[in-house]
Design a protein around this motif. Sequence first.
Motif, PDB file in Angstrom:
ATOM      1  N   GLU A 177      -3.826  -6.736  -5.053  1.00  0.00           N
ATOM      2  CA  GLU A 177      -5.332  -7.028  -5.201  1.00  0.00           C
ATOM      3  C   GLU A 177      -5.303  -8.575  -4.993  1.00  0.00           C
ATOM      4  O   GLU A 177      -6.245  -9.076  -4.303  1.00  0.00           O
ATOM      5  N   ARG A 236       0.861  -3.748  -7.296  1.00  0.00           N
ATOM      6  CA  ARG A 236      -0.719  -3.386  -7.173  1.00  0.00           C
ATOM      7  C   ARG A 236      -1.368  -4.773  -7.565  1.00  0.00           C
ATOM      8  O   ARG A 236      -2.280  -5.087  -6.972  1.00  0.00           O
ATOM      9  N   ARG A 246       0.742  -1.097  -0.149  1.00  0.00           N
ATOM     10  CA  ARG A 246       0.077   0.050   0.038  1.00  0.00           C
ATOM     11  C   ARG A 246       0.830   1.179   0.125  1.00  0.00           C
ATOM     12  O   ARG A 246       0.534   2.098  -0.609  1.00  0.00           O
ATOM     13  N   GLN A 259       5.352  -0.435  -9.866  1.00  0.00           N
ATOM     14  CA  GLN A 259       4.141  -0.244  -9.011  1.00  0.00           C
ATOM     15  C   GLN A 259       2.923  -1.098  -9.530  1.00  0.00           C
ATOM     16  O   GLN A 259       2.137  -1.475  -8.832  1.00  0.00           O
ATOM     17  N   GLN A 260       2.898  -1.036 -10.815  1.00  0.00           N
ATOM     18  CA  GLN A 260       1.579  -2.009 -11.377  1.00  0.00           C
ATOM     19  C   GLN A 260       1.708  -3.373 -10.848  1.00  0.00           C
ATOM     20  O   GLN A 260       0.639  -3.896 -10.594  1.00  0.00           O
ATOM     21  N   MET A 309       2.571   1.883  -3.488  1.00  0.00           N
ATOM     22  CA  MET A 309       1.530   2.297  -4.547  1.00  0.00           C
ATOM     23  C   MET A 309       1.194   3.677  -4.212  1.00  0.00           C
ATOM     24  O   MET A 309       0.820   4.485  -5.232  1.00  0.00           O
TER      25      MET A 309
END
Length: 194
Positions: free
Chosen positions: A144, A140, A120, A136-137, A123
């Motif tokens: 998720e 992420r 978190r 970062q993707q 990001m």
Amino acid sequence: MEAMTQAKPLPELSRQFVSHFGEMGSRWGINRTVGQIYALLFISSEPLNADQIAETLEFSRSNVSMGLKELQAWRLVQLRHQPGDRREYFQAPEDVWEIFKRLAEERRRREIEPTQSMLRAAMMEEASSDEERYAQQRMRDMHELIDKLMSWFDDVQRLSPETAMQLMGMGSTVTRLLDLKDKITGRGKSAPEA
């Protein structure tokens, strides 16, 4: 009362289980001694005190004490008292589902939650390059997945042990139903092209 203070030699099958659990414990992130102590308590029909555990496993009393403290921190053993005896006795919870839940909760608290916090925070950082945006993707995506798994795990933990066992037994049936749903709705790889 004397029978409760003398440790009986472990039968061969029990000795194999205790030994295996010690080996596996080191792979699960606990030391071998703790794994063997837990295995002994798990298969014992009666609560055991530290002296009985030390004698049975041929461990030092101090190693047993440290191992029991670690198992108590993980909430994997329960403290018991015997009438007329001042020593502390320990036993593993009877319900295997409860043991699994406690292990999973502790691993989540010690390993998953810190990872989620780190992801978190990462990001929320300002990416300064394409490489950082890509990283970062990926973070992420990982966050998720972990978040969905933890939500699913929370749902499973609320189930009764009987219902959870039924759900686990349905593994391939659920997969076939989801595949059928995808075929009917036109989703998924196996859906015919329009």
